[in-house]
Design a protein around this motif. Sequence first.
Motif, PDB file in Angstrom:
ATOM      1  N   MET A  25      11.483  22.539  23.030  1.00 25.26           N
ATOM      2  CA  MET A  25      12.657  23.386  23.235  1.00 25.26           C
ATOM      3  C   MET A  25      13.093  23.963  21.884  1.00 25.26           C
ATOM      4  SD  MET A  25      14.816  24.446  25.626  1.00 25.26           S
ATOM      5  CE  MET A  25      14.713  23.228  26.927  1.00 25.26           C
ATOM      6  N   THR A  26      13.228  25.298  21.810  1.00 25.24           N
ATOM      7  CA  THR A  26      13.658  25.964  20.578  1.00 25.24           C
ATOM      8  C   THR A  26      14.969  26.696  20.839  1.00 25.24           C
ATOM      9  OG1 THR A  26      11.351  26.295  19.916  1.00 25.24           O
ATOM     10  CG2 THR A  26      13.014  27.602  18.775  1.00 25.24           C
ATOM     11  N   LYS A  27      16.024  26.315  20.101  1.00 19.02           N
ATOM     12  CA  LYS A  27      17.313  26.987  20.243  1.00 19.02           C
ATOM     13  C   LYS A  27      17.266  28.328  19.531  1.00 19.02           C
ATOM     14  CE  LYS A  27      22.265  26.410  19.365  1.00 19.02           C
ATOM     15  NZ  LYS A  27      23.310  25.557  18.745  1.00 19.02           N
ATOM     16  N   ILE A  28      17.735  29.395  20.213  1.00 21.42           N
ATOM     17  CA  ILE A  28      17.691  30.742  19.637  1.00 21.42           C
ATOM     18  C   ILE A  28      19.093  31.356  19.603  1.00 21.42           C
ATOM     19  CG2 ILE A  28      15.319  31.149  20.350  1.00 21.42           C
ATOM     20  CD1 ILE A  28      16.447  32.839  22.672  1.00 21.42           C
ATOM     21  N   ASP A  29      19.228  32.435  18.830  1.00 19.52           N
ATOM     22  CA  ASP A  29      20.512  33.141  18.723  1.00 19.52           C
ATOM     23  C   ASP A  29      20.719  34.069  19.913  1.00 19.52           C
ATOM     24  OD1 ASP A  29      22.823  34.219  16.794  1.00 19.52           O
ATOM     25  OD2 ASP A  29      21.808  35.972  17.673  1.00 19.52           O
ATOM     26  N   SER A  30      19.712  34.904  20.201  1.00 16.08           N
ATOM     27  CA  SER A  30      19.857  35.880  21.288  1.00 16.08           C
ATOM     28  C   SER A  30      18.500  36.465  21.661  1.00 16.08           C
ATOM     29  CB  SER A  30      20.805  37.019  20.871  1.00 16.08           C
ATOM     30  OG  SER A  30      20.326  37.663  19.700  1.00 16.08           O
TER      31      SER A  30
ATOM     32  N   THR B 224       6.082  30.333  17.745  1.00 17.98           N
ATOM     33  CA  THR B 224       6.217  31.766  17.989  1.00 17.98           C
ATOM     34  C   THR B 224       7.681  32.192  18.114  1.00 17.98           C
ATOM     35  OG1 THR B 224       5.964  31.440  20.367  1.00 17.98           O
ATOM     36  CG2 THR B 224       3.969  31.925  19.119  1.00 17.98           C
ATOM     37  N   MET B 225       8.584  31.238  18.146  1.00 18.53           N
ATOM     38  CA  MET B 225      10.021  31.534  18.202  1.00 18.53           C
ATOM     39  C   MET B 225      10.727  30.829  17.054  1.00 18.53           C
ATOM     40  SD  MET B 225      10.942  31.372  22.259  1.00 18.53           S
ATOM     41  CE  MET B 225      10.085  32.410  23.442  1.00 18.53           C
ATOM     42  N   TYR B 226      11.429  31.574  16.217  1.00 11.42           N
ATOM     43  CA  TYR B 226      12.087  30.981  15.049  1.00 11.42           C
ATOM     44  C   TYR B 226      13.420  30.372  15.467  1.00 11.42           C
ATOM     45  CZ  TYR B 226      12.949  30.281  10.099  1.00 11.42           C
ATOM     46  OH  TYR B 226      13.153  29.703   8.865  1.00 11.42           O
TER      47      TYR B 226
ATOM     48  N   ASN C 253      17.108  29.466  16.004  1.00 10.11           N
ATOM     49  CA  ASN C 253      18.350  30.212  15.800  1.00 10.11           C
ATOM     50  C   ASN C 253      18.108  31.677  15.446  1.00 10.11           C
ATOM     51  OD1 ASN C 253      20.062  27.865  16.178  1.00 10.11           O
ATOM     52  ND2 ASN C 253      19.320  27.196  14.168  1.00 10.11           N
ATOM     53  N   GLY C 254      16.947  32.172  15.816  1.00 11.88           N
ATOM     54  CA  GLY C 254      16.612  33.566  15.518  1.00 11.88           C
ATOM     55  C   GLY C 254      16.811  34.485  16.708  1.00 11.88           C
ATOM     56  N   ILE C 255      16.550  35.764  16.464  1.00 14.69           N
ATOM     57  CA  ILE C 255      16.616  36.789  17.508  1.00 14.69           C
ATOM     58  C   ILE C 255      15.235  36.934  18.135  1.00 14.69           C
ATOM     59  CG2 ILE C 255      16.967  39.250  17.964  1.00 14.69           C
ATOM     60  CD1 ILE C 255      18.874  39.262  15.538  1.00 14.69           C
ATOM     61  N   ILE C 256      15.186  36.961  19.464  1.00 12.66           N
ATOM     62  CA  ILE C 256      13.935  37.192  20.173  1.00 12.66           C
ATOM     63  C   ILE C 256      13.924  38.629  20.678  1.00 12.66           C
ATOM     64  CG2 ILE C 256      12.447  36.498  22.082  1.00 12.66           C
ATOM     65  CD1 ILE C 256      12.805  34.340  20.011  1.00 12.66           C
ATOM     66  N   LEU C 257      12.936  39.391  20.261  1.00 14.40           N
ATOM     67  CA  LEU C 257      12.757  40.748  20.775  1.00 14.40           C
ATOM     68  C   LEU C 257      11.856  40.696  22.002  1.00 14.40           C
ATOM     69  CD1 LEU C 257      12.104  42.926  17.583  1.00 14.40           C
ATOM     70  CD2 LEU C 257      14.206  42.763  18.926  1.00 14.40           C
ATOM     71  N   ASN C 258      12.404  41.022  23.141  1.00 10.25           N
ATOM     72  CA  ASN C 258      11.596  41.090  24.367  1.00 10.25           C
ATOM     73  C   ASN C 258      10.967  42.471  24.451  1.00 10.25           C
ATOM     74  OD1 ASN C 258      10.455  40.834  26.902  1.00 10.25           O
ATOM     75  ND2 ASN C 258      12.368  41.305  27.963  1.00 10.25           N
ATOM     76  N   MET C 259       9.677  42.563  24.151  1.00 12.49           N
ATOM     77  CA  MET C 259       8.973  43.846  24.106  1.00 12.49           C
ATOM     78  C   MET C 259       8.473  44.314  25.478  1.00 12.49           C
ATOM     79  SD  MET C 259       9.157  44.704  20.927  1.00 12.49           S
ATOM     80  CE  MET C 259       7.947  46.033  20.794  1.00 12.49           C
ATOM     81  N   ARG C 260       8.634  43.465  26.507  1.00 12.80           N
ATOM     82  CA  ARG C 260       8.047  43.772  27.814  1.00 12.80           C
ATOM     83  C   ARG C 260       8.403  45.152  28.378  1.00 12.80           C
ATOM     84  NH1 ARG C 260       5.564  43.899  30.708  1.00 12.80           N
ATOM     85  NH2 ARG C 260       6.047  42.913  32.666  1.00 12.80           N
TER      86      ARG C 260
END
Length: 368
Positions: A1-6, A48-50, A52-59
């Motif tokens: 589990m990776t916690k992300i910002d958004s 592949t997910m940093y 507390n980072g931002i995830i760009l959904n490119m789909r």
Amino acid sequence: MTKIDSIINVPNSKNKIIIQLKKILDYSKTNKISISIAGARHSMGGHTMYPNGIILNMRPYKEMTIDTINNILTIGSGALWEDAINYLDKFHKSIAVMQAFSSFSIGGSISVNGHGWQKDSPPISSSIISFTLMNYKGEILNCSRTENKELFSLVIGGYGLFGIILDVKLEVVDNETLQFKYIRLTPENYVEYYQKLISDNPKVKLVFGRLRISNKHFLEEVTLNYFEKIKKKPKKIPPHNKKNESSKRLVFRSTANSEYGKRLRWDLENGMNKILINETFTRNNLLNDNVSLIENKDKTSTDILQEYFIPERHFKQYIDKLKDVLPNKHIDLLNITIRSVYKDNDSYLNFAKEKVFGFVFLFNQKKK
């Protein structure tokens, strides 16, 4: 589990996506937040997910056009291979190199530089003509074997570390009609028959091997499954047969923690091979499979996919060693598929430094 910002969904428009991504890059610099890039999200591991980072959904970014004269598909990196196949089918064209499942994204596949089951082919890198990349400054760079060639080499297999892949130009081929063939062998004879039936046969287009994994006859049998081109007009891709897909998944998942299930699957697949021998399929139909066919829905366990690339000269020795290493009461082996991969001359982090056989393992591990 990776916690992300958004998680931020990008638009399906080249002008709009460039404007949006530049704003996101400025925001990330100002607030010192890292950015990770996601497509179909099948890449293995939290790396592949940093955090507390931002995830760009490119789909959403999946615009595509085709140049039928030069056989070039230009496609947004968020598109799935399934999207590309369905589009190309209208033009009687097909993907040159891709993985076994069409539910991965174009950008994701490039970022891991996956290989396919196309006969004696290098990884996906070999079919990439060029791509546009937005770097950390928000600049748009065209990358190819002649332009920004160092970036071209680094981005392919670079897991998004060097920028955001936008548009990709891919080589495409004709959508051919293929006829199924197979043979059962002992592993000792695999390389010899591969050379004879596959490498020396120009009609073969797609090929894979499957090792027997039941405790009875463990790694003592292997099937070589291949598809030869025949002169027959290809049909359009039929709609997915949900009932058939459900049956395939049921047979596959029945092997988890079950010796009976493993034997049954081997017998059923070989029985089906006998029925399907000389059956015809289109290239696009064969490439258009979804990873849900093997999906693990058991919440008490997790699947682990690993692959090892073995030089052809060590094939038999490697399987002999596996017989000692693999038996383990703490982890359950579900599948071993074998694919041939030619030398990769494009990616900086190339896993195929010579002709190799890729052994793809799927394990099931109970959670504590």
